[in-house]
Design an enzyme around this catalytic site. Sequence first.
Site, PDB file in Angstrom:
ATOM      1  N   GLY A  67       0.831  -1.199   0.000  1.00  0.00           N
ATOM      2  CA  GLY A  67       0.000   0.000   0.000  1.00  0.00           C
ATOM      3  C   GLY A  67       0.858   1.239   0.000  1.00  0.00           C
ATOM      4  O   GLY A  67       2.050   1.182   0.338  1.00  0.00           O
ATOM      5  N   CYS A  94       5.183  -6.362   1.755  1.00  0.00           N
ATOM      6  CA  CYS A  94       5.592  -4.958   1.748  1.00  0.00           C
ATOM      7  C   CYS A  94       4.886  -4.170   2.867  1.00  0.00           C
ATOM      8  O   CYS A  94       5.197  -4.366   4.028  1.00  0.00           O
ATOM      9  CB  CYS A  94       5.379  -4.355   0.369  1.00  0.00           C
ATOM     10  SG  CYS A  94       6.414  -2.908   0.122  1.00  0.00           S
ATOM     11  N   TYR A  95       3.902  -3.329   2.533  1.00  0.00           N
ATOM     12  CA  TYR A  95       3.176  -2.644   3.618  1.00  0.00           C
ATOM     13  C   TYR A  95       2.649  -3.677   4.605  1.00  0.00           C
ATOM     14  O   TYR A  95       2.667  -3.473   5.823  1.00  0.00           O
ATOM     15  CB  TYR A  95       2.015  -1.822   3.054  1.00  0.00           C
ATOM     16  CG  TYR A  95       1.298  -0.975   4.104  1.00  0.00           C
ATOM     17  CD1 TYR A  95       1.612   0.362   4.261  1.00  0.00           C
ATOM     18  CD2 TYR A  95       0.314  -1.524   4.933  1.00  0.00           C
ATOM     19  CE1 TYR A  95       0.972   1.140   5.218  1.00  0.00           C
ATOM     20  CE2 TYR A  95      -0.333  -0.754   5.891  1.00  0.00           C
ATOM     21  CZ  TYR A  95       0.000   0.577   6.027  1.00  0.00           C
ATOM     22  OH  TYR A  95      -0.627   1.340   6.977  1.00  0.00           O
ATOM     23  N   HIS A 185       7.572  -8.144  -3.659  1.00  0.00           N
ATOM     24  CA  HIS A 185       6.243  -8.455  -4.200  1.00  0.00           C
ATOM     25  C   HIS A 185       6.251  -9.764  -4.999  1.00  0.00           C
ATOM     26  O   HIS A 185       6.679  -9.768  -6.152  1.00  0.00           O
ATOM     27  CB  HIS A 185       5.772  -7.319  -5.115  1.00  0.00           C
ATOM     28  CG  HIS A 185       5.415  -6.082  -4.373  1.00  0.00           C
ATOM     29  ND1 HIS A 185       4.142  -5.813  -3.939  1.00  0.00           N
ATOM     30  CD2 HIS A 185       6.179  -5.037  -3.963  1.00  0.00           C
ATOM     31  CE1 HIS A 185       4.124  -4.657  -3.303  1.00  0.00           C
ATOM     32  NE2 HIS A 185       5.354  -4.157  -3.304  1.00  0.00           N
ATOM     33  N   GLU A 187       3.721 -11.233  -6.226  1.00  0.00           N
ATOM     34  CA  GLU A 187       2.595 -11.279  -7.170  1.00  0.00           C
ATOM     35  C   GLU A 187       2.914 -10.680  -8.531  1.00  0.00           C
ATOM     36  O   GLU A 187       2.180 -10.875  -9.486  1.00  0.00           O
ATOM     37  CB  GLU A 187       1.368 -10.586  -6.555  1.00  0.00           C
ATOM     38  CG  GLU A 187       1.450  -9.060  -6.414  1.00  0.00           C
ATOM     39  CD  GLU A 187       2.188  -8.579  -5.160  1.00  0.00           C
ATOM     40  OE1 GLU A 187       3.039  -9.333  -4.632  1.00  0.00           O
ATOM     41  OE2 GLU A 187       1.940  -7.432  -4.730  1.00  0.00           O
ATOM     42  N   ASP A 244     -19.293 -12.114 -22.021  1.00  0.00           N
ATOM     43  CA  ASP A 244     -19.842 -12.141 -20.662  1.00  0.00           C
ATOM     44  C   ASP A 244     -21.343 -12.417 -20.659  1.00  0.00           C
ATOM     45  O   ASP A 244     -21.827 -13.275 -19.914  1.00  0.00           O
ATOM     46  CB  ASP A 244     -19.582 -10.816 -19.939  1.00  0.00           C
ATOM     47  CG  ASP A 244     -18.107 -10.461 -19.949  1.00  0.00           C
ATOM     48  OD1 ASP A 244     -17.290 -11.368 -20.205  1.00  0.00           O
ATOM     49  OD2 ASP A 244     -17.781  -9.293 -19.707  1.00  0.00           O
ATOM     50  N   LYS A 400     -11.907 -12.320 -16.174  1.00  0.00           N
ATOM     51  CA  LYS A 400     -12.268 -12.539 -17.582  1.00  0.00           C
ATOM     52  C   LYS A 400     -11.803 -13.909 -18.104  1.00  0.00           C
ATOM     53  O   LYS A 400     -12.553 -14.602 -18.789  1.00  0.00           O
ATOM     54  CB  LYS A 400     -11.645 -11.434 -18.430  1.00  0.00           C
ATOM     55  CG  LYS A 400     -12.086 -11.441 -19.875  1.00  0.00           C
ATOM     56  CD  LYS A 400     -13.388 -10.695 -20.020  1.00  0.00           C
ATOM     57  CE  LYS A 400     -13.841 -10.633 -21.459  1.00  0.00           C
ATOM     58  NZ  LYS A 400     -15.027  -9.781 -21.589  1.00  0.00           N
ATOM     59  N   ASP A 481      -8.828   5.255 -63.398  1.00  0.00           N
ATOM     60  CA  ASP A 481      -8.442   6.460 -64.123  1.00  0.00           C
ATOM     61  C   ASP A 481      -9.317   7.675 -63.834  1.00  0.00           C
ATOM     62  O   ASP A 481      -9.176   8.708 -64.473  1.00  0.00           O
ATOM     63  CB  ASP A 481      -8.421   6.222 -65.659  1.00  0.00           C
ATOM     64  CG  ASP A 481      -7.125   5.545 -66.077  1.00  0.00           C
ATOM     65  OD1 ASP A 481      -6.159   5.614 -65.281  1.00  0.00           O
ATOM     66  OD2 ASP A 481      -7.083   4.964 -67.163  1.00  0.00           O
TER      67      ASP A 481
HETATM   68  N1  GLN Z   1       4.555   2.735   1.645  1.00  0.00           N
HETATM   69  C1  GLN Z   1       5.358   1.680   2.156  1.00  0.00           C
HETATM   70  C2  GLN Z   1       6.841   1.908   1.822  1.00  0.00           C
HETATM   71  O1  GLN Z   1       7.183   2.776   1.078  1.00  0.00           O
HETATM   72  C3  GLN Z   1       4.913   0.347   1.582  1.00  0.00           C
HETATM   73  C4  GLN Z   1       5.124   0.264   0.100  1.00  0.00           C
HETATM   74  C5  GLN Z   1       4.479  -0.938  -0.533  1.00  0.00           C
HETATM   75  O2  GLN Z   1       3.661  -1.634   0.080  1.00  0.00           O
HETATM   76  N2  GLN Z   1       4.780  -1.168  -1.794  1.00  0.00           N
HETATM   77  O3  GLN Z   1       7.685   1.214   2.336  1.00  0.00           O
END
Ligand code: GLN
Length: 544
Positions: A67, A94-95, A185, A187, A244, A400, A481
């Site tokens: 985040g 991460c966050y 990350h 993902e 869909d 999808k 032509d």
């Molecule tokens: N904002 C947080 C940081 O800069 C987390 C970043 C993130 O989750 N990609 O460390």
Amino acid sequence: MATNGEILVDEPHKTFDTILTLDFGSQYTHLITRRLRELNVYSEMLPCTQKLSDLSWKPKGIILSGGPYSVYEADAPHVDPAIFELGVPILGICYGLQEIAWHHGKNVVAGTEREYGHAELQAKRVEGHVDKLFKDLEDDLKVWMSHGDKLGALPPSFHIIATSKNSPYAGIGHETKPIYGIQFHPEVTHTARGIKLLENFAVGICGAKQNWTMAKFVDKEIARIRALVGEKGQVLGAVSGGVDSTVAAKLMHEAIGDRFHAVLVDNGCMRLYECEQVKETLTKHLGINLTVVDASDLFLDGLKGIHDNPEAKRKFIGSTFIDVFEAEALKIENEAENSPKAGRIEWFLQGTLYPDVIESISFKGPSQTIKTHHNVGGLPERMMNGQGLKLIEPLRELFKDEVRELGRQLGIPHDLVMRHPFPGPGIAIRVLGEVTREQVAIARKADYIFIEEIRKAGLYDQISQAFAALLPVKAVGVMGDKRVHQQVISLRAVQTTDFMTANIFRFDWDFLERVSTRICNEVDGVCRVVYDLTTKPPGTIEME
Ligand code: GLN
């Protein structure tokens, strides 16, 4: 049917082992859900503010996303601390890692060195073993990072399971509980073995079954629809010939047969032969109870005189569609009322997909309110409220590619399952300027030739969307032509995964020349063809 309702009406998170992803607003959160689904593990996303006590089901594991915030800021979002007591495995990304550290001692600080992009990760060996999270992975991994904050120290009762040059706490694990945090990350595709790591978490650590397949979903969803609608209930829905709405209609047909009523409104701006083809496929091949309403005159007469205003075109077509659809719905309802076999039409089918749901629930930050429900999408809001129709959205949990797979399971032909998206207003927004019968006829024919050649060349499935647009300007040409002064066709073909950004498709010159020659030869009123080289952004995929 309804008597077994308890199990049958359950949503996927109650019947499939589910990994819950809590979203802190990262642009990659939806990818976590997607990757797990690719592993045949069912996963759903909810905003990070979700209260555990409001959740009616128990996840097999929880992932905390990345985040844009910093956990130490006063208004930073935090999870319901009850998740740490739930006893299911947790993985923070991460966050999410920083949130876990914050919960366990509040030691997270702004880093001096940020890390954006590639990093070399080392899984740490303890007594010769790497942690379960890194099982069957190489000790050295290429990962992708995007952070500025870092842990100030290892939280109490945690140990280090991976490091990188700039991140001594690139991976941490709790000593006794299944709680993990990683700074990178997994993902995103830049993290080479990220999917394996997510599998280690979801399957190896959480013990989630890899049973999320469309074959299983079909049976459960059909049973769910039957239980929901009841033995006499009837459902109404619009179809367009697109993937869909066709998949949703076929699913409804499998579940309740002719008690599902599909309506196709011909707005005079569909592709060449499309209305006939859709009718043929839906009724003859798929057995769907379909009514086609030919309202083309109403649309084409009404479009006359709208010259330079794409929004006015879209609005006119949208509202006329509702009028026509509503009138037809009333007719079907009246007939249904008088039929002894079935009850009142109580439901309206909508082909909402999971990306729309994600969009409406994703966490937009402490200062913004979170929309909890996807809106009704404009279509029959008046009918929903006025006539008390309830929404049924069988594709609501699907991405999808899952809808396409579901279509295959239901026996929908390959060409239809792989069909490019087509806008509701149709060719009307591919005829720039005023839409007249003559202009629609030109654009249709050129489009038909372009798509036919794409199919012949075997390129259709490599392209995300392709069409011919008619530019209402005149250029000079020479034909037989003789000097001619005629309009211009612009061809567009793009490749994209999410339709948010797009690249142009790189045809070879021979192909483009062939299409150009055919269009000039076969379409009256056109003497020049151009290829649109604009990526998105700055261009949109459609012209208007
Ligand atoms: N904002 C947080 C940081 O800069 C987390 C970043 C993130 O989750 N990609 O460390």
